[in-house]
Design an enzyme around this catalytic site. Structure first.
Site, PDB file in Angstrom:
ATOM      1  N   ALA A  27      80.184 -10.241 -10.292  1.00 41.34           N
ATOM      2  CA  ALA A  27      80.438  -9.114  -9.383  1.00 41.34           C
ATOM      3  C   ALA A  27      81.914  -8.980  -9.016  1.00 41.34           C
ATOM      4  O   ALA A  27      82.267  -8.164  -8.172  1.00 41.34           O
ATOM      5  CB  ALA A  27      79.590  -9.259  -8.124  1.00 41.34           C
ATOM      6  N   ASN A  28      82.776  -9.758  -9.665  1.00 39.60           N
ATOM      7  CA  ASN A  28      84.211  -9.584  -9.369  1.00 39.60           C
ATOM      8  C   ASN A  28      84.836  -8.507 -10.246  1.00 39.60           C
ATOM      9  O   ASN A  28      86.009  -8.186 -10.095  1.00 39.60           O
ATOM     10  CB  ASN A  28      84.968 -10.912  -9.549  1.00 39.60           C
ATOM     11  CG  ASN A  28      84.917 -11.430 -10.967  1.00 39.60           C
ATOM     12  OD1 ASN A  28      83.842 -11.777 -11.446  1.00 39.60           O
ATOM     13  ND2 ASN A  28      86.044 -11.465 -11.655  1.00 39.60           N
ATOM     14  N   GLY A  30      84.112  -4.839 -13.036  1.00 38.21           N
ATOM     15  CA  GLY A  30      83.298  -3.845 -13.745  1.00 38.21           C
ATOM     16  C   GLY A  30      82.011  -3.434 -13.069  1.00 38.21           C
ATOM     17  O   GLY A  30      81.969  -3.085 -11.879  1.00 38.21           O
ATOM     18  N   ILE A  31      80.949  -3.482 -13.849  1.00 40.45           N
ATOM     19  CA  ILE A  31      79.642  -2.990 -13.397  1.00 40.45           C
ATOM     20  C   ILE A  31      79.099  -3.815 -12.235  1.00 40.45           C
ATOM     21  O   ILE A  31      78.517  -3.282 -11.292  1.00 40.45           O
ATOM     22  CB  ILE A  31      78.682  -3.021 -14.613  1.00 40.45           C
ATOM     23  CG1 ILE A  31      79.084  -1.908 -15.574  1.00 40.45           C
ATOM     24  CG2 ILE A  31      77.237  -2.882 -14.211  1.00 40.45           C
ATOM     25  CD1 ILE A  31      78.777  -2.201 -17.003  1.00 40.45           C
ATOM     26  N   TYR A 184      76.867 -11.234 -30.312  1.00 44.45           N
ATOM     27  CA  TYR A 184      76.659 -10.484 -29.058  1.00 44.45           C
ATOM     28  C   TYR A 184      75.288  -9.804 -29.097  1.00 44.45           C
ATOM     29  O   TYR A 184      74.528  -9.857 -28.120  1.00 44.45           O
ATOM     30  CB  TYR A 184      77.769  -9.445 -28.877  1.00 44.45           C
ATOM     31  CG  TYR A 184      77.669  -8.643 -27.593  1.00 44.45           C
ATOM     32  CD1 TYR A 184      77.878  -9.233 -26.347  1.00 44.45           C
ATOM     33  CD2 TYR A 184      77.371  -7.281 -27.621  1.00 44.45           C
ATOM     34  CE1 TYR A 184      77.791  -8.494 -25.168  1.00 44.45           C
ATOM     35  CE2 TYR A 184      77.283  -6.533 -26.449  1.00 44.45           C
ATOM     36  CZ  TYR A 184      77.495  -7.135 -25.223  1.00 44.45           C
ATOM     37  OH  TYR A 184      77.404  -6.400 -24.056  1.00 44.45           O
TER      38      TYR A 184
HETATM   39  N1  LIG Z   1      80.834  -2.087 -20.225  1.00 44.22           N
HETATM   40  C1  LIG Z   1      79.949  -1.712 -21.122  1.00 44.22           C
HETATM   41  O1  LIG Z   1      80.103  -0.674 -21.792  1.00 44.22           O
HETATM   42  C2  LIG Z   1      78.745  -2.539 -21.359  1.00 44.22           C
HETATM   43  C3  LIG Z   1      77.846  -2.115 -22.329  1.00 44.22           C
HETATM   44  C4  LIG Z   1      76.683  -2.840 -22.531  1.00 44.22           C
HETATM   45  C5  LIG Z   1      76.413  -3.945 -21.756  1.00 44.22           C
HETATM   46  N2  LIG Z   1      77.307  -4.351 -20.823  1.00 44.22           N
HETATM   47  C6  LIG Z   1      76.964  -5.555 -20.034  1.00 44.22           C
HETATM   48  O2  LIG Z   1      77.278  -5.336 -18.678  1.00 44.22           O
HETATM   49  C7  LIG Z   1      77.543  -6.586 -18.037  1.00 44.22           C
HETATM   50  C8  LIG Z   1      78.796  -6.478 -17.177  1.00 44.22           C
HETATM   51  O3  LIG Z   1      79.904  -6.269 -18.020  1.00 44.22           O
HETATM   52  P1  LIG Z   1      81.128  -5.363 -17.606  1.00 44.22           P
HETATM   53  O4  LIG Z   1      81.168  -4.245 -18.565  1.00 44.22           O
HETATM   54  O5  LIG Z   1      81.135  -5.085 -16.171  1.00 44.22           O
HETATM   55  O6  LIG Z   1      82.336  -6.339 -18.034  1.00 44.22           O
HETATM   56  P2  LIG Z   1      83.457  -7.085 -17.189  1.00 44.22           P
HETATM   57  O7  LIG Z   1      84.211  -6.127 -16.358  1.00 44.22           O
HETATM   58  O8  LIG Z   1      84.203  -7.907 -18.190  1.00 44.22           O
HETATM   59  O9  LIG Z   1      82.627  -8.036 -16.249  1.00 44.22           O
HETATM   60  C9  LIG Z   1      81.971  -9.177 -16.747  1.00 44.22           C
HETATM   61  C10 LIG Z   1      81.774 -10.156 -15.625  1.00 44.22           C
HETATM   62  O10 LIG Z   1      81.126 -11.326 -16.150  1.00 44.22           O
HETATM   63  C11 LIG Z   1      81.865 -12.460 -15.697  1.00 44.22           C
HETATM   64  N3  LIG Z   1      81.726 -13.611 -16.594  1.00 44.22           N
HETATM   65  C12 LIG Z   1      82.148 -13.736 -17.886  1.00 44.22           C
HETATM   66  N4  LIG Z   1      81.915 -14.983 -18.316  1.00 44.22           N
HETATM   67  C13 LIG Z   1      81.339 -15.660 -17.286  1.00 44.22           C
HETATM   68  C14 LIG Z   1      80.898 -16.981 -17.095  1.00 44.22           C
HETATM   69  N5  LIG Z   1      81.005 -17.904 -18.054  1.00 44.22           N
HETATM   70  N6  LIG Z   1      80.358 -17.337 -15.904  1.00 44.22           N
HETATM   71  C15 LIG Z   1      80.263 -16.441 -14.902  1.00 44.22           C
HETATM   72  N7  LIG Z   1      80.685 -15.171 -15.003  1.00 44.22           N
HETATM   73  C16 LIG Z   1      81.217 -14.789 -16.188  1.00 44.22           C
HETATM   74  C17 LIG Z   1      83.308 -11.970 -15.687  1.00 44.22           C
HETATM   75  O11 LIG Z   1      84.113 -12.866 -14.957  1.00 44.22           O
HETATM   76  P3  LIG Z   1      85.718 -12.952 -15.234  1.00 44.22           P
HETATM   77  O12 LIG Z   1      86.318 -11.822 -14.481  1.00 44.22           O
HETATM   78  O13 LIG Z   1      86.060 -14.293 -14.720  1.00 44.22           O
HETATM   79  O14 LIG Z   1      85.908 -12.809 -16.729  1.00 44.22           O
HETATM   80  C18 LIG Z   1      83.105 -10.633 -15.013  1.00 44.22           C
HETATM   81  O15 LIG Z   1      82.942 -10.788 -13.625  1.00 44.22           O
HETATM   82  C19 LIG Z   1      77.625  -7.619 -19.168  1.00 44.22           C
HETATM   83  O16 LIG Z   1      76.415  -8.349 -19.223  1.00 44.22           O
HETATM   84  C20 LIG Z   1      77.781  -6.772 -20.416  1.00 44.22           C
HETATM   85  O17 LIG Z   1      77.270  -7.396 -21.567  1.00 44.22           O
HETATM   86  C21 LIG Z   1      78.457  -3.671 -20.605  1.00 44.22           C
END
Ligand SMILES: NC(=O)c1ccc[n+]([C@@H]2O[C@H](COP(=O)([O-])OP(=O)(O)OC[C@H]3O[C@@H](n4cnc5c(N)ncnc54)[C@H](OP(=O)(O)O)[C@@H]3O)[C@@H](O)[C@H]2O)c1
Length: 321
Positions: A27-28, A30-31, A184
């Site tokens: 939650a720090n 993106g989504i 992935y």
């Molecule tokens: N954005 C898209 O278009 C998209 C599409 C399909 C699915 N998703 C899914 O949506 C979810 C959120 O992704 P997002 O797009 O919001 O990306 P994001 O902005 O990169 O956010 C991902 C989050 O996961 C955290 N994270 C990564 N590795 C971790 C670990 N080992 N332990 C704990 N936290 C961890 C990151 O922390 P850090 O800040 O420390 O890296 C960040 O808070 C993911 O599951 C992704 O697969 C996203």
């Protein structure tokens, strides 16, 4: 004859979340951050575990700028390290004993790690972070979830799950490693399988807790910044082509998760994603669950293998045939 007007679902439709306690991973950014912001606006108490205390604190500061007085708790969790998952769950249980949690949102994830990397426990990084870590966290927090209607576990999957394949001979990508399509895709398909199998098992023991899933479409977040080298270049090209017509901001990307988490219309095992441009953008609607995710024999095998790999048990859910 009257025709029903379609009203797109937005965050305004979220009911009061006063008195509800929520854990949101990732939650720090993106989504996850946008999801936390909207639930905070509605009065939920939110535990935000990030990979470092400073990242969690920073996320909280940014939410409080928009929602002064939001009830937010900073925590640390690394899903790529099962000892960190166990420690986080233990701290949660100590601070909030018995059945105290309304909502667990397994959102955190990584995408397209350019070369095969391992987690602390020796799992392929994407499979470990996106699937086995959340599987473990869910097992450990399930006894804390209130056994009452409204309690939910949300798994954030991806359209990539549609083209992912679950290969039991290559779960850790030792034989073949392709960052996006294979590794992935497999991790996100595993998420969809898990969400549905969890619901099947909850239903079997008569639990009122719902398991739902969501995908955000194509939301502009830090996720696409992960890749480097060849895969990074491909992702950048893809982004440049899709961005103008088929992307959305993180706030819109959070809507399917929010729907899966709180909409009264969400159904047991339901999967929600955006309604436009091949599910890449828009407002949340039910979307098709990948076929493999609906195969109960695959799901049972994955569940058993995941319990073996992580060493966790889901208690009464483990015994469901
Ligand atoms: N954005 C898209 O278009 C998209 C599409 C399909 C699915 N998703 C899914 O949506 C979810 C959120 O992704 P997002 O797009 O919001 O990306 P994001 O902005 O990169 O956010 C991902 C989050 O996961 C955290 N994270 C990564 N590795 C971790 C670990 N080992 N332990 C704990 N936290 C961890 C990151 O922390 P850090 O800040 O420390 O890296 C960040 O808070 C993911 O599951 C992704 O697969 C996203």
């Amino acid at each position: 004859m009257t025709t029903k007007r379609y009203t797109p679902w937005t965050a305004d439709r979220i009911n009061s979340q006063q008195g509800r306690r929520v854990v949101i991973t990732g939650a720090n950014s993106g989504i996850g951050w946008e999801t936390a912001l909207e639930l905070a606006r509605k009065g939920a108490e939110i535990i935000l575990p990030a990979r470092s205390q400073s990242k969690a604190d920073d996320a909280i500061t940014r939410i409080r700028r928009q929602v002064p007085g939001a009830k937010l708790i900073s925590e640390v969790l690394d899903l790529a390290d099962l000892s960190s998952v166990r420690a986080f769950a233990a701290r949660y249980i100590e601070r909030f004993p018995s059945q105290s949690l309304d909502l667990l949102i397994n959102n955190a994830g990584v995408m397209a790690v350019p070369t095969r990397e391992l987690t602390v426990d020796g799992f392929e990084r994407q499979f470990g972070t996106n699937y086995l870590g959340p599987f473990t966290l869910t097992a450990l927090l399930l006894p804390s979830i209130k056994p009452q209607p409204g309690s939910r576990i949300v798994t954030v999957s991806s359209s990539a799950g549609k083209w992912g394949k679950l290969d039991f001979d290559n779960l850790q990508s030792e034989r073949v490693y392709k960052p996006m399509r294979q590794a992935y895709g497999q991790s996100k398909l595993a998420d969809s399988i898990f969400a549905l199998e969890l619901q099947r098992r909850l239903t079997a023991i008569g639990s009122p807790i719902l398991s739902t899933a969501a995908h955000p479409g194509y939301a502009l977040t830090n996720l696409q910044k992960g890749g480097s080298g060849e895969i990074g270049f491909v992702l950048q090209l893809l982004s440049a082509a899709l961005k103008p017509v088929a992307s959305q901001d993180a706030a819109h990307g959070a809507l399917p998760t929010l729907f899966a988490a709180v909409a009264p219309e969400a159904t047991p095992g339901g999967y929600y994603g955006p309604d436009r441009v091949f599910e890449l953008k828009g407002h949340p609607v039910p979307v098709p669950i990948p076929k493999t995710a609906q195969d109960v024999s695959v799901a049972k095998r994955l569940w058993a293998e995941s319990e073996r790999l992580t060493g966790v048990s889901f208690g009464p859910l483990s015994a469901v045939a």
